[in-house]
Write a protein that holds these residues in place. Structure first.
Motif, PDB file in Angstrom:
ATOM      1  N   SER A   1       0.855  -1.173   0.000  1.00 18.22           N
ATOM      2  CA  SER A   1       0.000   0.000   0.000  1.00 18.22           C
ATOM      3  C   SER A   1       0.898   1.233   0.000  1.00 18.22           C
ATOM      4  O   SER A   1       2.127   1.122   0.012  1.00 18.22           O
ATOM      5  N   ASN A   2       0.312   2.400  -0.029  1.00 19.71           N
ATOM      6  CA  ASN A   2       1.088   3.636   0.051  1.00 19.71           C
ATOM      7  C   ASN A   2       0.267   4.679   0.782  1.00 19.71           C
ATOM      8  O   ASN A   2      -0.945   4.549   0.906  1.00 19.71           O
ATOM      9  N   ILE A   3       0.937   5.712   1.282  1.00 22.56           N
ATOM     10  CA  ILE A   3       0.231   6.795   1.951  1.00 22.56           C
ATOM     11  C   ILE A   3       0.642   8.113   1.310  1.00 22.56           C
ATOM     12  O   ILE A   3       1.834   8.438   1.253  1.00 22.56           O
ATOM     13  N   ALA A   4      -0.332   8.839   0.790  1.00 20.08           N
ATOM     14  CA  ALA A   4      -0.052  10.097   0.091  1.00 20.08           C
ATOM     15  C   ALA A   4       0.325  11.188   1.088  1.00 20.08           C
ATOM     16  O   ALA A   4      -0.304  11.343   2.142  1.00 20.08           O
ATOM     17  N   LEU A   5       1.347  11.940   0.739  1.00 25.64           N
ATOM     18  CA  LEU A   5       1.753  13.117   1.505  1.00 25.64           C
ATOM     19  C   LEU A   5       1.056  14.353   0.933  1.00 25.64           C
ATOM     20  O   LEU A   5       0.467  15.136   1.668  1.00 25.64           O
TER      21      LEU A   5
ATOM     22  N   ALA B   1      -6.733   0.901   3.138  1.00 27.46           N
ATOM     23  CA  ALA B   1      -7.185   0.704   1.760  1.00 27.46           C
ATOM     24  C   ALA B   1      -6.370  -0.393   1.094  1.00 27.46           C
ATOM     25  O   ALA B   1      -5.150  -0.307   1.007  1.00 27.46           O
ATOM     26  N   SER B   2      -7.049  -1.445   0.664  1.00 24.80           N
ATOM     27  CA  SER B   2      -6.371  -2.553   0.000  1.00 24.80           C
ATOM     28  C   SER B   2      -6.448  -2.446  -1.513  1.00 24.80           C
ATOM     29  O   SER B   2      -5.847  -3.257  -2.216  1.00 24.80           O
ATOM     30  N   SER B   3      -7.185  -1.453  -2.040  1.00 24.95           N
ATOM     31  CA  SER B   3      -7.325  -1.356  -3.491  1.00 24.95           C
ATOM     32  C   SER B   3      -5.999  -1.013  -4.152  1.00 24.95           C
ATOM     33  O   SER B   3      -5.677  -1.516  -5.233  1.00 24.95           O
ATOM     34  N   ALA B   4      -5.189  -0.162  -3.509  1.00 21.67           N
ATOM     35  CA  ALA B   4      -3.902   0.221  -4.098  1.00 21.67           C
ATOM     36  C   ALA B   4      -2.967  -0.973  -4.189  1.00 21.67           C
ATOM     37  O   ALA B   4      -2.378  -1.256  -5.238  1.00 21.67           O
ATOM     38  N   SER B   5      -2.836  -1.694  -3.084  1.00 20.02           N
ATOM     39  CA  SER B   5      -1.942  -2.859  -3.083  1.00 20.02           C
ATOM     40  C   SER B   5      -2.523  -3.987  -3.920  1.00 20.02           C
ATOM     41  O   SER B   5      -1.801  -4.658  -4.675  1.00 20.02           O
TER      42      SER B   5
ATOM     43  N   LYS C   1       4.040   0.211 -17.699  1.00 21.09           N
ATOM     44  CA  LYS C   1       2.758  -0.312 -18.155  1.00 21.09           C
ATOM     45  C   LYS C   1       1.980  -0.925 -16.990  1.00 21.09           C
ATOM     46  O   LYS C   1       0.754  -0.765 -16.905  1.00 21.09           O
ATOM     47  N   ALA C   2       2.674  -1.596 -16.077  1.00 18.50           N
ATOM     48  CA  ALA C   2       1.989  -2.156 -14.903  1.00 18.50           C
ATOM     49  C   ALA C   2       1.351  -1.038 -14.082  1.00 18.50           C
ATOM     50  O   ALA C   2       0.215  -1.161 -13.605  1.00 18.50           O
ATOM     51  N   SER C   3       2.066   0.076 -13.921  1.00 15.94           N
ATOM     52  CA  SER C   3       1.525   1.225 -13.189  1.00 15.94           C
ATOM     53  C   SER C   3       0.342   1.836 -13.937  1.00 15.94           C
ATOM     54  O   SER C   3      -0.676   2.199 -13.335  1.00 15.94           O
ATOM     55  N   PHE C   4       0.462   1.915 -15.249  1.00 11.11           N
ATOM     56  CA  PHE C   4      -0.620   2.412 -16.112  1.00 11.11           C
ATOM     57  C   PHE C   4      -1.877   1.548 -15.955  1.00 11.11           C
ATOM     58  O   PHE C   4      -2.989   2.056 -15.798  1.00 11.11           O
ATOM     59  N   LEU C   5      -1.698   0.230 -15.970  1.00  8.64           N
ATOM     60  CA  LEU C   5      -2.837  -0.680 -15.804  1.00  8.64           C
ATOM     61  C   LEU C   5      -3.429  -0.571 -14.402  1.00  8.64           C
ATOM     62  O   LEU C   5      -4.651  -0.509 -14.231  1.00  8.64           O
ATOM     63  N   ALA C   6      -2.562  -0.545 -13.403  1.00  9.97           N
ATOM     64  CA  ALA C   6      -3.023  -0.476 -12.010  1.00  9.97           C
ATOM     65  C   ALA C   6      -3.885   0.771 -11.793  1.00  9.97           C
ATOM     66  O   ALA C   6      -4.894   0.729 -11.081  1.00  9.97           O
TER      67      ALA C   6
ATOM     68  N   GLY D   1      -6.906   4.436  -8.796  1.00  6.12           N
ATOM     69  CA  GLY D   1      -5.953   5.500  -9.101  1.00  6.12           C
ATOM     70  C   GLY D   1      -4.670   5.422  -8.303  1.00  6.12           C
ATOM     71  O   GLY D   1      -3.566   5.403  -8.855  1.00  6.12           O
ATOM     72  N   SER D   2      -4.776   5.340  -6.976  1.00  5.78           N
ATOM     73  CA  SER D   2      -3.585   5.362  -6.139  1.00  5.78           C
ATOM     74  C   SER D   2      -2.741   4.098  -6.281  1.00  5.78           C
ATOM     75  O   SER D   2      -1.590   4.067  -5.843  1.00  5.78           O
ATOM     76  N   ALA D   3      -3.289   3.047  -6.910  1.00  9.98           N
ATOM     77  CA  ALA D   3      -2.527   1.809  -7.104  1.00  9.98           C
ATOM     78  C   ALA D   3      -1.289   2.038  -7.961  1.00  9.98           C
ATOM     79  O   ALA D   3      -0.295   1.316  -7.830  1.00  9.98           O
ATOM     80  N   CYS D   4      -1.333   3.047  -8.826  1.00  8.20           N
ATOM     81  CA  CYS D   4      -0.185   3.292  -9.699  1.00  8.20           C
ATOM     82  C   CYS D   4       1.023   3.778  -8.924  1.00  8.20           C
ATOM     83  O   CYS D   4       2.140   3.792  -9.446  1.00  8.20           O
ATOM     84  N   ARG D   5       0.833   4.155  -7.636  1.00  5.40           N
ATOM     85  CA  ARG D   5       1.945   4.631  -6.812  1.00  5.40           C
ATOM     86  C   ARG D   5       2.552   3.524  -5.959  1.00  5.40           C
ATOM     87  O   ARG D   5       3.445   3.794  -5.156  1.00  5.40           O
ATOM     88  N   SER D   6       2.084   2.283  -6.110  1.00  3.88           N
ATOM     89  CA  SER D   6       2.523   1.216  -5.203  1.00  3.88           C
ATOM     90  C   SER D   6       3.625   0.321  -5.761  1.00  3.88           C
ATOM     91  O   SER D   6       4.104  -0.551  -5.055  1.00  3.88           O
ATOM     92  N   LEU D   7       4.018   0.513  -7.009  1.00  4.69           N
ATOM     93  CA  LEU D   7       4.933  -0.449  -7.630  1.00  4.69           C
ATOM     94  C   LEU D   7       6.387  -0.233  -7.251  1.00  4.69           C
ATOM     95  O   LEU D   7       7.175  -1.180  -7.225  1.00  4.69           O
ATOM     96  N   GLU D   8       6.737   1.033  -6.997  1.00  3.95           N
ATOM     97  CA  GLU D   8       8.116   1.343  -6.662  1.00  3.95           C
ATOM     98  C   GLU D   8       8.154   2.084  -5.336  1.00  3.95           C
ATOM     99  O   GLU D   8       7.151   2.257  -4.677  1.00  3.95           O
TER     100      GLU D   8
END
Length: 360
Positions: A26-30, A124-128, A156-161, A166-173
């Motif tokens: 998951s991630n937490i937006a600042l 939120a589990s949708s991002a992860s 592309k994985a971030s694009f698909l996520a 929306g916030s899922a694209c921030r979880s890959l790296e």
């Protein structure tokens, strides 16, 4: 927007069956993303800490259909239990990405997923979850297109996520990821998240995030409904401009190690997110009494000790307590002795900055 780079056009020799597993955090937006345009495009850029302990592990089993039809075929399991109520969201996701993953209807998929944090914990589990599933699909694509570069695979994985959540694209790296086009962030895009490309002061390395679970119930307002409230919101334009400005400010803060500036910006962002919901139509108050008690305790403790403890919030009642590694011992003691009592059933999660998804 040229999307052809994400479209798989030449593929053959589909595998008969196989399996792939990814873990994604998951991630937490600042600086918060709140409000979106068509096709999951953000109204403003955002930046997030990638987490480490809070993650989803997804195993994707695929088997080629004996005869291709015009339907998506899949089953979803959470913790080995069938979850038919997850089907509509996965179906919507598949419809959105079919242009870019054209072999979806050639397979039957079994999606087995589990979270390292309790389900319905208010995290939120949708991002992860969506980022892990997108990565699994990209691993299948890589079998068909083995020459895809590491950069193109992640983008592309971030694009698909993003098309799933929306916030899922921030979880890959990790450890910091920017999503949304910003003139001062090289390579930033509305289409996918990018690893923050600039110097970060050591004080922000190994930053801690202790998540206080004030309310473990289901979301009072879904993310989709919440984002849609920004359409016609009387303060939407000002909010989007504020977020753009705060990305510029946090760039200097992260470089210099300005903890006072970090605290002021991150807490303001959290409260602005909730202010936007309180000023929307219909309006919502997502904080609970114990959320406010925790915030006031944090403010009082910081004033008394001078320690750089701060908080941020997602669109809910739970509190993310942020603090640097160098002060972790004292601040964690304060959390345990004075804040945990405000958590539902005393539940909280200790997390810290992480570095993205991993194939297992």
């Amino acid at each position: 927007m040229d999307l052809t780079r994400f479209t798989l056009t030449n593929y053959n020799n589909l595998p008969n069956k196989g399996s792939v597993t990814w873990s994604s955090p998951s991630n937490i937006a600042l600086v918060k993303y709140w409000g979106k345009k068509e096709h999951q495009i953000p109204e403003n850029p955002s930046i997030s800490f990638t987490l480490d302990a809070c993650k989803t592990i997804t195993e994707l089993n695929f088997e080629k259909k004996s005869k291709t039809d015009d339907s998506f075929s899949f089953k979803v399991f959470l913790d080995e239990v069938a979850k038919p109520d997850f089907h509509p969201k996965i179906e919507t996701f598949f419809k959105r990405i079919e242009t870019y993953i054209p072999f979806l209807k050639d397979f039957h998929f079994t999606i087995k997923t589990r979270n390292t944090f309790p389900h319905s914990s208010g995290i939120a589990s949708s991002a992860s979850g969506m980022s892990a599933l997108a990565l699994c699909l990209m691993s299948l694509e890589k079998q068909l297109n083995p020459n895809i570069s590491g950069t193109d695979f992640i983008q592309k994985a971030s694009f698909l996520a993003r098309l799933g959540s929306g916030s899922a694209c921030r979880s890959l790296e990790g450890d910091l990821v920017v999503w949304g086009n910003h003139q001062q962030i090289e390579g930033s895009s509305d289409l996918f998240g990018v690893k923050y490309p600039y110097q970060v002061h050591d004080v922000f390395k190994n930053y801690h995030d202790t998540i206080l679970l004030v309310d473990k119930g289901e979301k009072q307002v879904s993310s989709t409904v919440g984002h849609n409230l920004m359409h016609g919101h009387p303060f939407a334009k000002q909010r989007f401009m504020q977020a753009v400005h705060n990305i510029s400010k946090i760039k200097d803060i992260l470089k210099s190690g300005d903890l006072d500036g970090f605290i002021a910006l991150v807490e303001s962002e959290a409260l602005t997110l909730h202010a936007m919901m309180m000023a929307s139509n219909p309006y919502f108050i997502l904080m609970k009494p114990n959320t406010l008690k925790i915030i006031n305790k944090i403010w009082s403790f910081r004033q008394q000790t001078g320690l750089p403890i701060s908080f941020t919030l997602d669109a809910g009642a739970n509190v993310h307590v942020l603090y640097p590694e160098k002060d972790a011992e004292q601040i964690y003691k304060f959390i345990k002795t004075q804040l945990v009592e405000y958590c539902q059933n005393g539940h909280y999660i200790c997390d810290r900055i992480g570095f993205g998804a991993k194939q297992l």
